[in-house]
Design an enzyme around this catalytic site. Structure first.
Site, PDB file in Angstrom:
ATOM      1  N   LYS A   1     -14.022 113.803 106.994  1.00  0.00           N
ATOM      2  CA  LYS A   1     -14.374 112.460 107.433  1.00  0.00           C
ATOM      3  C   LYS A   1     -13.686 112.162 108.758  1.00  0.00           C
ATOM      4  O   LYS A   1     -12.477 112.012 108.828  1.00  0.00           O
ATOM      5  CB  LYS A   1     -13.939 111.405 106.408  1.00  0.00           C
ATOM      6  CG  LYS A   1     -14.458 110.006 106.768  1.00  0.00           C
ATOM      7  CD  LYS A   1     -13.687 108.887 106.118  1.00  0.00           C
ATOM      8  CE  LYS A   1     -12.450 108.554 106.866  1.00  0.00           C
ATOM      9  NZ  LYS A   1     -12.726 107.962 108.241  1.00  0.00           N
TER      10      LYS A   1
ATOM     11  N   GLY B   1      -3.294 110.852 111.040  1.00  0.00           N
ATOM     12  CA  GLY B   1      -3.441 109.430 111.366  1.00  0.00           C
ATOM     13  C   GLY B   1      -2.105 108.734 111.289  1.00  0.00           C
ATOM     14  O   GLY B   1      -1.051 109.353 111.508  1.00  0.00           O
ATOM     15  N   SER B   2      -2.123 107.480 110.947  1.00  0.00           N
ATOM     16  CA  SER B   2      -0.887 106.686 110.947  1.00  0.00           C
ATOM     17  C   SER B   2      -0.031 106.985 109.723  1.00  0.00           C
ATOM     18  O   SER B   2      -0.530 107.461 108.685  1.00  0.00           O
ATOM     19  CB  SER B   2      -1.261 105.202 110.918  1.00  0.00           C
ATOM     20  OG  SER B   2      -1.956 104.923 109.701  1.00  0.00           O
TER      21      SER B   2
ATOM     22  N   GLY C   1      -1.272 107.504 105.949  1.00  0.00           N
ATOM     23  CA  GLY C   1      -0.864 108.789 105.376  1.00  0.00           C
ATOM     24  C   GLY C   1      -0.167 108.625 104.040  1.00  0.00           C
ATOM     25  O   GLY C   1      -0.397 109.382 103.093  1.00  0.00           O
TER      26      GLY C   1
ATOM     27  N   GLU D   1      -0.347 114.920 108.956  1.00  0.00           N
ATOM     28  CA  GLU D   1       0.030 114.971 110.386  1.00  0.00           C
ATOM     29  C   GLU D   1       0.019 113.524 110.874  1.00  0.00           C
ATOM     30  O   GLU D   1      -1.045 112.938 111.073  1.00  0.00           O
ATOM     31  CB  GLU D   1      -1.004 115.796 111.161  1.00  0.00           C
ATOM     32  CG  GLU D   1      -1.024 117.261 110.816  1.00  0.00           C
ATOM     33  CD  GLU D   1       0.257 117.972 111.253  1.00  0.00           C
ATOM     34  OE1 GLU D   1       0.472 119.097 110.823  1.00  0.00           O
ATOM     35  OE2 GLU D   1       1.041 117.377 112.017  1.00  0.00           O
TER      36      GLU D   1
ATOM     37  N   CYS E   1      -0.153 111.863 119.501  1.00  0.00           N
ATOM     38  CA  CYS E   1       0.938 111.740 118.526  1.00  0.00           C
ATOM     39  C   CYS E   1       2.232 112.354 119.061  1.00  0.00           C
ATOM     40  O   CYS E   1       3.315 111.929 118.680  1.00  0.00           O
ATOM     41  CB  CYS E   1       0.548 112.414 117.219  1.00  0.00           C
ATOM     42  SG  CYS E   1       0.020 114.112 117.409  1.00  0.00           S
TER      43      CYS E   1
ATOM     44  N   GLU F   1       5.717 103.256 117.079  1.00  0.00           N
ATOM     45  CA  GLU F   1       4.715 104.013 117.842  1.00  0.00           C
ATOM     46  C   GLU F   1       3.727 103.028 118.449  1.00  0.00           C
ATOM     47  O   GLU F   1       3.050 102.302 117.720  1.00  0.00           O
ATOM     48  CB  GLU F   1       3.989 104.997 116.942  1.00  0.00           C
ATOM     49  CG  GLU F   1       3.005 105.883 117.692  1.00  0.00           C
ATOM     50  CD  GLU F   1       2.352 106.921 116.804  1.00  0.00           C
ATOM     51  OE1 GLU F   1       1.865 106.543 115.724  1.00  0.00           O
ATOM     52  OE2 GLU F   1       2.350 108.107 117.170  1.00  0.00           O
TER      53      GLU F   1
HETATM   54  O1  TXE Z   1      -5.127 105.064 112.224  1.00  0.00           O
HETATM   55  P1  TXE Z   1      -5.470 105.148 110.695  1.00  0.00           P
HETATM   56  P2  TXE Z   1      -5.778 104.118 113.294  1.00  0.00           P
HETATM   57  C1  TXE Z   1      -1.267 105.759 114.669  1.00  0.00           C
HETATM   58  C2  TXE Z   1      -1.145 105.022 115.960  1.00  0.00           C
HETATM   59  C3  TXE Z   1      -2.242 104.013 115.848  1.00  0.00           C
HETATM   60  C4  TXE Z   1      -2.197 103.681 114.378  1.00  0.00           C
HETATM   61  C5  TXE Z   1      -3.477 103.099 113.875  1.00  0.00           C
HETATM   62  O2  TXE Z   1       0.106 104.372 116.005  1.00  0.00           O
HETATM   63  O3  TXE Z   1      -1.967 102.883 116.626  1.00  0.00           O
HETATM   64  O4  TXE Z   1      -1.948 104.918 113.736  1.00  0.00           O
HETATM   65  O5  TXE Z   1      -4.556 103.955 114.277  1.00  0.00           O
HETATM   66  C6  TXE Z   1      -8.508 106.823 107.698  1.00  0.00           C
HETATM   67  N1  TXE Z   1      -6.958 106.050 102.864  1.00  0.00           N
HETATM   68  N2  TXE Z   1      -2.040 106.967 114.847  1.00  0.00           N
HETATM   69  O6  TXE Z   1      -6.131 102.781 112.770  1.00  0.00           O
HETATM   70  O7  TXE Z   1      -5.726 103.821 110.101  1.00  0.00           O
HETATM   71  C7  TXE Z   1      -9.332 106.216 108.797  1.00  0.00           C
HETATM   72  O8  TXE Z   1     -10.660 105.965 108.354  1.00  0.00           O
HETATM   73  C8  TXE Z   1      -7.563 107.113 103.423  1.00  0.00           C
HETATM   74  C9  TXE Z   1      -1.339 108.192 115.152  1.00  0.00           C
HETATM   75  O9  TXE Z   1      -6.882 104.954 113.857  1.00  0.00           O
HETATM   76  O10 TXE Z   1      -4.395 105.980 110.147  1.00  0.00           O
HETATM   77  C10 TXE Z   1      -9.284 107.304 109.864  1.00  0.00           C
HETATM   78  O11 TXE Z   1     -10.239 108.306 109.597  1.00  0.00           O
HETATM   79  N3  TXE Z   1      -7.927 107.171 104.727  1.00  0.00           N
HETATM   80  C11 TXE Z   1      -2.198 109.379 114.820  1.00  0.00           C
HETATM   81  C12 TXE Z   1      -7.886 107.883 109.688  1.00  0.00           C
HETATM   82  O12 TXE Z   1      -7.462 107.497 108.396  1.00  0.00           O
HETATM   83  C13 TXE Z   1      -7.639 106.104 105.505  1.00  0.00           C
HETATM   84  C14 TXE Z   1      -3.565 109.251 115.392  1.00  0.00           C
HETATM   85  C15 TXE Z   1      -6.875 107.362 110.722  1.00  0.00           C
HETATM   86  O13 TXE Z   1      -6.873 105.978 110.651  1.00  0.00           O
HETATM   87  C16 TXE Z   1      -7.002 104.956 105.002  1.00  0.00           C
HETATM   88  C17 TXE Z   1      -4.158 108.003 115.036  1.00  0.00           C
HETATM   89  C18 TXE Z   1      -6.664 104.963 103.617  1.00  0.00           C
HETATM   90  N4  TXE Z   1      -6.057 103.904 103.032  1.00  0.00           N
HETATM   91  C19 TXE Z   1      -3.379 106.869 114.788  1.00  0.00           C
HETATM   92  N5  TXE Z   1      -6.876 104.057 106.021  1.00  0.00           N
HETATM   93  C20 TXE Z   1      -1.656 110.676 115.350  1.00  0.00           C
HETATM   94  N6  TXE Z   1      -0.760 111.289 114.588  1.00  0.00           N
HETATM   95  O14 TXE Z   1      -2.049 111.093 116.418  1.00  0.00           O
HETATM   96  C21 TXE Z   1      -7.416 104.632 107.107  1.00  0.00           C
HETATM   97  N7  TXE Z   1      -7.873 105.865 106.809  1.00  0.00           N
END
Ligand code: TXE
Length: 480
Positions: free
Chosen positions: A175, A227-228, A232, A250, A284, A382
């Protein structure tokens, strides 16, 4: 050509049954990119999992390592042929400068080519008989795996996760982020063209609800998330509460960069400006906490300011090959970063930037804050934008203490001309990756991932594929 917007299950694009769609608008000018990207329902998730399970139990498990290697290389070659078209979807949807999105496609093909070499190189183990048993260990594919990706490097996340999984013999449901789903969705057709059997790789779009359905699914054996930290932790929680599926995370970072008085200043300045601002700071591994030895601090800050200000002229339309800085991914991220800029003005000295760039689009000025306090939010959290914080240090011990004073532990940079200092400091730094006289470098052959709250497990290298295998110890009675 209109992009595929359906769910990719069993090598076909199909409509979702949720009745919901995603609307994607350009962060450059709010123009409509697509308004019909299908959102998977939990029934659609079940359908994808069933397809992946059937493939795993069926044809895919009969394929030899050589057959898997060949189809992986074919996929990489087809992706390369379609790279320009694929890259534009990231540029349109999340404002990634076309030069960046084009280079990121290179990571996707590199991941598939690298892991194609692993299909027949997972050795078993055997020990000398000692208690009347002949013992061997073999490594078998975990089974049906899922992946959830963020927006900032969609194709890298797809590559890191799926190349290792299919090389190990697993099947996959992926996804992408709802902020930039189109580039990854187009890969489905290329998966089919390469010759992967139906159900081996499935792609679903949707938001965190679809992610949660994957994390909690009882017939998924492993999930890999990028992701965040917040999301995570939710994924790990759901994985635990459901069927204890294996988890790799990650997550984010607030990586330190230490610039010693014997550093090559030009090199340190380039990495602290151009490399830090890569992908408009949405990386990241970005070294957003930079520490400079006090003896060179004034000169460094002055020159970094000049470099940051130069990039104002390379900020603009992400579809222009000359653009270096694009807009942030969407309004939510723009508002988040703009809020941090206002907070930062109360927590530190603003050296340059600090505001919106222009009047249209989610553009933010490259910003430098100097001397935030230990408890400053811009220093602790971050920000995920073109915002760097600078502080000074006197001694190596103080620099290491400052670098490690964070809940994260993803990456770090050390700029020095002393190899012994580089090794001493690298050893003392609490992070999964350390760059000496460089930044944001990583290769497919080495593990990528973080300590502390930056993640669990690794992607890339041997560790990356071992996370898609389960060991099995077989003991054979020698006395019958
Ligand atoms: O991340 P999310 P977002 C950090 C960065 C950014 C913040 C928010 O600080 O400002 O996260 O970004 C899925 N159960 N990083 O909103 O919400 C969501 O659909 C399962 C750092 O984009 O973490 C998407 O596919 N899945 C990071 C993915 O998680 C869930 C890069 C990322 O979304 C979920 C991105 C849940 N409860 C953001 N909630 C890096 N390491 O580079 C969301 N998702």
């Amino acid at each position: 050509m209109a992009p595929h917007t359906g769910l990719f299950i069993n090598n076909e694009y199909i409509d979702a049954t949720s009745g919901e769609t995603l609307t994607i608008r350009s962060p450059h000018d709010d123009s409509l990119v697509a308004d019909n990207v299908q959102v998977a329902s939990s029934a659609d998730v079940d359908k994808a999992v069933s397809a992946a399970r059937a493939a795993f139990k069926g044809e895919w498990s009969t394929w030899t390592p050589e057959q898997r290697r060949v189809v992986m290389i074919k996929f990489a070659d087809i992706v390369e042929k379609n790279a320009d078209e694929l890259a534009q979807w990231e540029t349109k949807a999340m404002g990634q400068p076309i030069s960046v999105s084009r280079s990121i496609i290179g990571f996707l093909t590199a991941a598939f080519r690298y892991y194609s070499g692993w299909t027949d190189k997972i050795p078993g183990e055997q020990w000398p008989e000692n208690d009347g048993s002949y013992r061997i260990v073999q490594y078998e594919p975990i089974g049906v795996c899922a992946g959830i990706g963020a927006w900032n490097g969609s194709q890298i996340f797809f590559g890191f996760k799926i190349a290792a999984a299919v090389a190990a013999g697993c099947t996959f449901i992926y996804k992408p982020s709802e902020k930039s789903p189109l580039g990854v969705l187009q890969l489905g057709a290329l998966i089919k063209e390469a010759g992967f059997p139906p159900g081996v790789v499935n792609i679903l779009s949707g938001d965190g609800r679809v992610g949660a359905a994957l994390a909690s699914h009882m017939d998924i054996n492993k999930i890999s998330f990028t992701g965040s930290v917040f999301a995570g932790k939710k994924v790990q929680e759901l994985a635990t509460k459901s069927n204890l599926k294996r988890v790799v995370l990650e997550l984010g970072g607030k990586s330190p960069s230490l610039i010693f008085d014997d550093a090559d200043l030009e090199n340190a300045l380039t990495h602290s400006s151009q490399n830090f601002l890569f992908n408009t700071g949405q990386a990241c591994v970005a070294a957003s906490r930079t520490f400079i030895h006090e003896s060179i601090a004034d000169k460094f800050v002055e020159q970094l300011k000049a470099r940051f200000e130069q990039f104002k002229h390379a900020t603009g339309d992400p579809s222009d090959p000359k653009t270096f800085l694009g807009p942030l991914v969407d309004e939510k991220q723009f508002d988040r970063v703009m809020e941090f800029l206002e907070i930062g003005k109360k927590e530190a000295q603003l050296v340059t930037g600090g505001g919106r760039h222009g009047d249209n689009g989610y553009y933010v000025e490259p910003t430098i804050f100097l001397n935030p306090g230990d408890d400053a939010r811009i220093y602790r959290e971050e920000i995920f934008g073109p915002v760097i914080t600078l502080r000074t240090f006197k001694t190596e011990e103080e620099a290491i203490k400052l670098a490690n004073d964070t809940a994260f532990g993803l990456s770090a940079c050390v700029f020095t001309s002393s190899i012994s200092r580089a090794l001493r400091v690298s050893k003392a730094i609490e992070s999964g990756m350390v760059n000496v006289n460089s930044s944001q470098t990583f290769g497919m052959e080495a593990p990528f991932g973080g300590w502390k709250q930056s993640g669990v497990g690794r992607e890339g290298g041997k560790q990356g594929i071992m996370h898609y295998l389960e060991s099995k110890t077989i003991s054979i009675n020698m006395n019958v």
